[in-house]
Design an enzyme around this catalytic site. Structure first.
Site, PDB file in Angstrom:
ATOM      1  N   HIS A   1      -3.250  -1.478  -4.306  1.00 45.43           N
ATOM      2  CA  HIS A   1      -4.035  -0.796  -4.388  1.00 45.43           C
ATOM      3  C   HIS A   1      -4.934   0.438  -3.771  1.00 45.43           C
ATOM      4  CE1 HIS A   1      -4.294  -1.936   0.401  1.00 45.43           C
ATOM      5  NE2 HIS A   1      -4.220  -1.004   0.362  1.00 45.43           N
TER       6      HIS A   1
ATOM      7  N   SER B   1       0.912  -1.149  -0.346  1.00 46.50           N
ATOM      8  CA  SER B   1       0.169  -0.279  -0.088  1.00 46.50           C
ATOM      9  C   SER B   1       0.565   1.290   0.523  1.00 46.50           C
ATOM     10  CB  SER B   1      -0.862   0.168   1.058  1.00 46.50           C
ATOM     11  OG  SER B   1      -1.895   0.933   0.875  1.00 46.50           O
TER      12      SER B   1
END
Length: 213
Positions: free
Chosen positions: A132, A107
């Site tokens: 993501h 992330s």
């Protein structure tokens, strides 16, 4: 997100004793790493850890603005605003920033890994990298939810721009690939442009950094 959440350091770390002409003194491992111009990001990215990283980057710049700084990353990611604080500081300081993934960079941590100086972004052989979309939860009155929805779209677009800038991918590709969790091995991260090289030893990293200087 896969995994067991934020990694935690032990409550008590063994001190390192150094002997000099002035006598003995002890320091914790993180202070020893800082002395070697290494910043270790081994926790979730939040306001506290972001401030720690930013302070170390600014300190090392003041110590020597012409020597590289290394950021070693083993983090599950975290807050987007904390990410942007570290990211902007990395771009702001004068020294080149070498980033090295040890374990995982997920992330927000994956963005920081990619944001290192070109040619100086590495991952160890069995590292795991995940990208993501930033997530957020809308709460409150309908007008508040609408404001939060616009902010989510702005944040997602900003992250797409960051990743596109540092990977060479288009923002459209990034948007498509971050619709769901996209997990990379170290070799796959190199192919995607998140890192420049998979390494197995510190010596290899030094040689590659010298070659790209």
């Amino acid at each position: 997100m896969l995994g067991g959440g934020a990694p935690r350091a032990r409550h008590v770390l063994p001190n390192i004793v150094e002997r000099t002409s002035r006598g003995e003194y002890s320091m914790d491992p993180y202070s020893k790493l800082l002395k070697e111009r290494i910043v270790f990001l081994g926790v979730q990215i939040d306001d506290v850890s972001a401030n720690d990283v930013m302070a170390q980057l600014l300190f090392l710049e003041s110590e020597d603005p012409d020597r590289d700084i290394s950021i070693y990353i083993n983090s599950p990611g975290g807050s987007f605003t904390s990410l942007t604080a570290i990211y902007d500081t990395m771009q702001f300081v004068r020294p080149d920033i070498s980033t090295i993934c040890m374990g995982q960079a997920a992330s927000a941590a994956a963005v920081l890994l990619a944001a290192g100086t070109p040619g100086k972004r590495f991952a160890l052989e069995n590292s795991r990298i995940l990208i993501h979309q930033p997530s957020a939860q809308g709460e409150g009155q309908s007008s508040d939810i609408e404001i939060q929805a616009r902010e989510i779209l702005r944040v997602r677009a900003l992250q797409e721009t960051m990743l596109a800038r540092h990977t060479g991918r288009t923002e459209t590709e990034i948007r498509r690939d971050t619709e769901r969790d996209k997990i990379f091995s170290a070799d796959e991260a190199e192919e995607y442009g998140l890192i420049d090289e998979v390494i197995m030893s510190r010596k290899a990293a030094r040689l590659l950094s010298a070659r790209s200087a």
